[in-house]
Design an enzyme around this catalytic site. Structure first.
Site, PDB file in Angstrom:
ATOM      1  N   LYS A 204      22.684  70.343  98.453  1.00 31.03           N
ATOM      2  CA  LYS A 204      23.721  69.295  98.437  1.00 31.03           C
ATOM      3  C   LYS A 204      24.904  69.701  99.307  1.00 31.03           C
ATOM      4  CE  LYS A 204      27.436  68.295  96.268  1.00 31.03           C
ATOM      5  NZ  LYS A 204      28.280  67.553  97.226  1.00 31.03           N
ATOM      6  N   GLU A 278      29.513  82.187  95.707  1.00 29.43           N
ATOM      7  CA  GLU A 278      30.406  82.671  96.774  1.00 29.43           C
ATOM      8  C   GLU A 278      31.665  81.821  96.682  1.00 29.43           C
ATOM      9  OE1 GLU A 278      29.768  85.156  98.739  1.00 29.43           O
ATOM     10  OE2 GLU A 278      27.607  85.420  98.528  1.00 29.43           O
ATOM     11  N   CYS A 312      37.067  80.859 103.857  1.00 25.82           N
ATOM     12  CA  CYS A 312      37.192  81.573 102.584  1.00 25.82           C
ATOM     13  C   CYS A 312      37.706  82.990 102.788  1.00 25.82           C
ATOM     14  CB  CYS A 312      35.846  81.610 101.890  1.00 25.82           C
ATOM     15  SG  CYS A 312      34.553  82.231 102.978  1.00 25.82           S
ATOM     16  N   GLU A 409      44.997  80.405  96.844  1.00 19.40           N
ATOM     17  CA  GLU A 409      44.331  80.066  98.104  1.00 19.40           C
ATOM     18  C   GLU A 409      44.863  78.729  98.623  1.00 19.40           C
ATOM     19  OE1 GLU A 409      40.127  79.093  97.791  1.00 19.40           O
ATOM     20  OE2 GLU A 409      39.732  80.374  99.517  1.00 19.40           O
TER      21      GLU A 409
HETATM   22  P1  NAP Z   1      34.559  72.898  95.974  1.00 21.70           P
HETATM   23  O1  NAP Z   1      35.465  71.798  95.664  1.00 21.70           O
HETATM   24  O2  NAP Z   1      34.298  73.914  94.936  1.00 21.70           O
HETATM   25  O3  NAP Z   1      33.185  72.245  96.455  1.00 21.70           O
HETATM   26  C1  NAP Z   1      32.073  72.985  96.846  1.00 21.70           C
HETATM   27  C2  NAP Z   1      30.823  72.163  96.632  1.00 21.70           C
HETATM   28  O4  NAP Z   1      30.624  71.945  95.236  1.00 21.70           O
HETATM   29  C3  NAP Z   1      30.892  70.783  97.264  1.00 21.70           C
HETATM   30  O5  NAP Z   1      29.612  70.413  97.719  1.00 21.70           O
HETATM   31  C4  NAP Z   1      31.322  69.943  96.090  1.00 21.70           C
HETATM   32  O6  NAP Z   1      31.039  68.587  96.262  1.00 21.70           O
HETATM   33  C5  NAP Z   1      30.529  70.554  94.967  1.00 21.70           C
HETATM   34  N1  NAP Z   1      31.036  70.320  93.622  1.00 21.70           N
HETATM   35  C6  NAP Z   1      32.251  69.858  93.235  1.00 21.70           C
HETATM   36  N2  NAP Z   1      32.317  69.781  91.882  1.00 21.70           N
HETATM   37  C7  NAP Z   1      31.125  70.216  91.406  1.00 21.70           C
HETATM   38  C8  NAP Z   1      30.571  70.385  90.096  1.00 21.70           C
HETATM   39  N3  NAP Z   1      31.280  70.119  88.997  1.00 21.70           N
HETATM   40  N4  NAP Z   1      29.302  70.860  89.970  1.00 21.70           N
HETATM   41  C9  NAP Z   1      28.581  71.161  91.077  1.00 21.70           C
HETATM   42  N5  NAP Z   1      29.041  71.012  92.343  1.00 21.70           N
HETATM   43  C10 NAP Z   1      30.308  70.543  92.517  1.00 21.70           C
HETATM   44  O7  NAP Z   1      35.042  73.713  97.242  1.00 21.70           O
HETATM   45  P2  NAP Z   1      35.546  73.109  98.600  1.00 21.70           P
HETATM   46  O8  NAP Z   1      36.947  72.678  98.407  1.00 21.70           O
HETATM   47  O9  NAP Z   1      34.557  72.148  99.140  1.00 21.70           O
HETATM   48  O10 NAP Z   1      35.466  74.383  99.546  1.00 21.70           O
HETATM   49  C11 NAP Z   1      36.487  75.280  99.681  1.00 21.70           C
HETATM   50  C12 NAP Z   1      36.266  76.488  98.782  1.00 21.70           C
HETATM   51  O11 NAP Z   1      35.055  77.148  99.140  1.00 21.70           O
HETATM   52  C13 NAP Z   1      37.347  77.513  98.964  1.00 21.70           C
HETATM   53  O12 NAP Z   1      37.756  77.978  97.711  1.00 21.70           O
HETATM   54  C14 NAP Z   1      36.664  78.607  99.758  1.00 21.70           C
HETATM   55  O13 NAP Z   1      37.242  79.866  99.605  1.00 21.70           O
HETATM   56  C15 NAP Z   1      35.281  78.540  99.245  1.00 21.70           C
HETATM   57  N6  NAP Z   1      34.338  79.146 100.194  1.00 21.70           N
HETATM   58  C16 NAP Z   1      33.793  80.366  99.869  1.00 21.70           C
HETATM   59  C17 NAP Z   1      32.914  80.981 100.751  1.00 21.70           C
HETATM   60  C18 NAP Z   1      32.307  82.311 100.420  1.00 21.70           C
HETATM   61  O14 NAP Z   1      31.342  82.699 101.077  1.00 21.70           O
HETATM   62  N7  NAP Z   1      32.809  83.031  99.434  1.00 21.70           N
HETATM   63  C19 NAP Z   1      32.564  80.348 101.939  1.00 21.70           C
HETATM   64  C20 NAP Z   1      33.130  79.110 102.240  1.00 21.70           C
HETATM   65  C21 NAP Z   1      34.010  78.521 101.329  1.00 21.70           C
HETATM   66  P3  NAP Z   1      32.102  67.649  97.047  1.00 21.70           P
HETATM   67  O15 NAP Z   1      32.734  68.428  98.139  1.00 21.70           O
HETATM   68  O16 NAP Z   1      31.257  66.616  97.588  1.00 21.70           O
HETATM   69  O17 NAP Z   1      33.087  67.221  96.035  1.00 21.70           O
END
Ligand code: NAP
Ligand code: MG
Length: 499
Positions: A204, A278, A312, A409
């Site tokens: 997804k 991650e 990230c 963050e």
């Molecule tokens: P996010 O809001 O946590 O979303 C990540 C993914 O999870 C998206 O596909 C999102 O869908 C989905 N999602 C949202 N709520 C969910 C739920 N309750 N159950 C299952 N899936 C759900 O994160 P983001 O804002 O997109 O991305 C930024 C974050 O990613 C930052 O905190 C960054 O540090 C982290 N990141 C970490 C790494 C690493 O390798 N450690 C790499 C890249 C990014 P939708 O977006 O469609 O709502």
């Protein structure tokens, strides 16, 4: 070349009598989009075909640089997630788990080669859908995507050598959920090791950046990957939750925020499903007085401003040794003034569009918080386009450990700067965070690098460079930055039973 200042006229200093940056600019050099083929509407990619969602719902994905709609994509509901998981299960049992490892590897090599052939198309779509500068998607993301498939293709028939004395077996069906900051690269990080180890996948992508994953579905078809081995379901958080909550997945691989990671952990409590998470980060980038300062300044810029700070592992906390703090901040501000913010498809652009209105609001809220907390604020005065979501690069000096801009963050081009005097002081400050994903150390002394890397609580630490990636090198966090590793030999383990 004629130049109109993207940046405001820079202050003349004694050391810089001639200012080359003030009154010229690069002519626009936009990457063409004529070769891009996007459908008006995308269904869900299930069992090798694009199908209409049972939910009947669609949503628009837009270009954050001009707020224009690019395409409509399906919103998968619970019944759709179920259909995708069933397809993945059937493909696992009837085809993929029966194939020889060498054959699995051949598919991965083929996928890698097709991605290389279509690299330009993928880079342009990535920049259109997500807002990142074409320089990043063309030179970093897409080459790494191909490299990842090549790397794991090589492992497919060598698993017994990777884990001597063990009999590696696949887990079954992996549910994979990825964020919007590296849409295609995160898809590759997830899909390549899963397929190499003999698992099938339901992926997804994030709601704001689904297009390159859907284009990847075309690559799977062109590579003749058996139907159902990779299924792609688009949608928002509810779609992700439907996948996590499905009882017939054997593994969840999630990249995203720590908050959603915690929700997923709760949903998986008491189940046998394996998982890797991650999550977020707040990396310390540490500059000692004996470092090559000009290189360090480039490293700082690369670490927090390129890719709009949507990284990230971004070096979002800067620690500069007190004796060189003034000169580093001065050099940094000068360099920041030269950064070009604007059209992501322009090859001269350094900083593209912020991914969404929501993310821009969040960044702006943090800028206000930092100012209210009393840190000193500086932002370049470049002219921003009228339409779209933009944030000029910014920094805070005189930030302190207790400030929210230091602890939380921001995920935008906003840097929080602190100074330090001794190694012990900077180690304590750098480790004083709930996160532990990455870090950077800049110094002339090898011994200092080893001391720092052994004491910093972070999964990846770069020395005299920043934000460099390689498929052979594992990546992952300590503390609230996650569980498990992706990349390298370590990235195979979470997809295997090692009996
Ligand atoms: P996010 O809001 O946590 O979303 C990540 C993914 O999870 C998206 O596909 C999102 O869908 C989905 N999602 C949202 N709520 C969910 C739920 N309750 N159950 C299952 N899936 C759900 O994160 P983001 O804002 O997109 O991305 C930024 C974050 O990613 C930052 O905190 C960054 O540090 C982290 N990141 C970490 C790494 C690493 O390798 N450690 C790499 C890249 C990014 P939708 O977006 O469609 O709502
Ligand atoms: Mg988009």
């Amino acid at each position: 070349m004629k130049r109109k200042p993207n940046a405001r006229p820079r202050r003349k200093t004694a050391a810089r009598a001639i200012d080359f940056q003030t009154d010229w600019t690069y002519a626009p050099a936009p990457e063409s989009t004529g070769h891009i083929q996007l459908r008006e509407r995308y269904g869900l990619f299930i069992n090798g075909q694009f199908v209409n969602p049972k939910s009947g719902k669609y949503f628009a994905t837009t270009n954050p640089a001009n707020e224009k709609k690019l395409a409509e994509v399906a919103e998968a509901g619970i019944a759709d997630a179920d259909r995708a998981v069933r397809a993945a299960r059937q493909a696992y049992e009837t085809v993929w788990s029966r194939l020889s490892a060498a054959e699995r590897g051949k598919y991965l090599y083929r996928i890698a080669r097709i991605i290389q052939e279509r690299a330009r198309e993928f880079s342009v779509i990535e920049s259109m859908d997500g807002g990142k500068a074409i320089r990043e998607s063309r030179d970093v993301d897409v080459p790494l995507v191909a490299a990842h498939f090549f790397y794991y293709a090589g492992w497919a028939d060598k698993l017994a050598y990777a884990f001597p004395g063990k009999t590696p077996k696949p887990l079954g069906v992996a549910g994979q959920i990825i964020p919007w900051n590296f849409p295609l690269l995160m898809a590759a990080w997830k899909i390549a090791p899963a397929l190499a180890t003999g698992n099938t996948v339901v992926l997804k992508p994030a709601e704001t950046t689904p297009l390159t994953a859907l284009k990847l579905a075309e690559v799977f078809r062109d590579a003749d990957l058996p139907p159902g081995v990779v299924n792609i379901i688009t949608g928002g958080g509810a779609t992700g939750a439907a996948l996590v909550n499905h009882p017939d997945i054997d593994k969840v691989a999630f990249t995203g925020s720590t908050d959603v990671g915690k929700l997923i952990l709760k949903a998986l409590a008491g189940r046998k499903t394996k998982y890797t998470l991650e999550l977020g980060g707040k990396a310390a980038n540490i500059i000692f007085e004996d470092a090559a300062l000009d290189q360090a300044v480039e490293g700082i810029v690369n670490g927090i401003f390129f890719n709009q700070g949507h990284v990230c592992c971004a070096g979002s906390r800067l620690f500069v040794q007190e004796s060189v703090a003034d000169v580093v901040v001065e050099k940094l501000k000068e360099r920041m003034e030269t950064l070009i913010v604007g059209d992501p498809l322009d090859k001269n652009t350094d900083i593209g569009a912020i991914n969404s209105r929501m993310q821009l609001d969040k960044i702006q809220a943090y800028i206000k918080i930092g100012r209210d907390e009393g840190a000193d604020f500086y932002q370049t005065s470049c002219k921003l386009p009228a339409k779209g979501y933009w944030c000029a690069p910014a920094l805070f000096t005189n930030a302190s450990q207790s400030h929210r801009i230091v602890q939380e963050e921001i995920f935008g081009p906003v840097l929080a700067i602190q100074t330090f005097r001794t190694i012990e002081e900077v180690l304590e400050k750098a480790n004083n965070t709930p996160y532990g994903l990455s870090g950077g150390v800049w110094t002339d002394k090898g011994a200092k690098i080893f001391k720092m890397t052994s004491k910093l609580r972070a999964g990846v630490i770069w020395a005299n460079t920043f934000s460099k990636f390689d498929p052979g090198s594992p990546f992952g966090g300590y503390k609230e930055s996650g569980v498990g590793r992706e990349g390298g030999l370590q990235g195979l383990m979470p997809y295997l039973q090692l009996a």
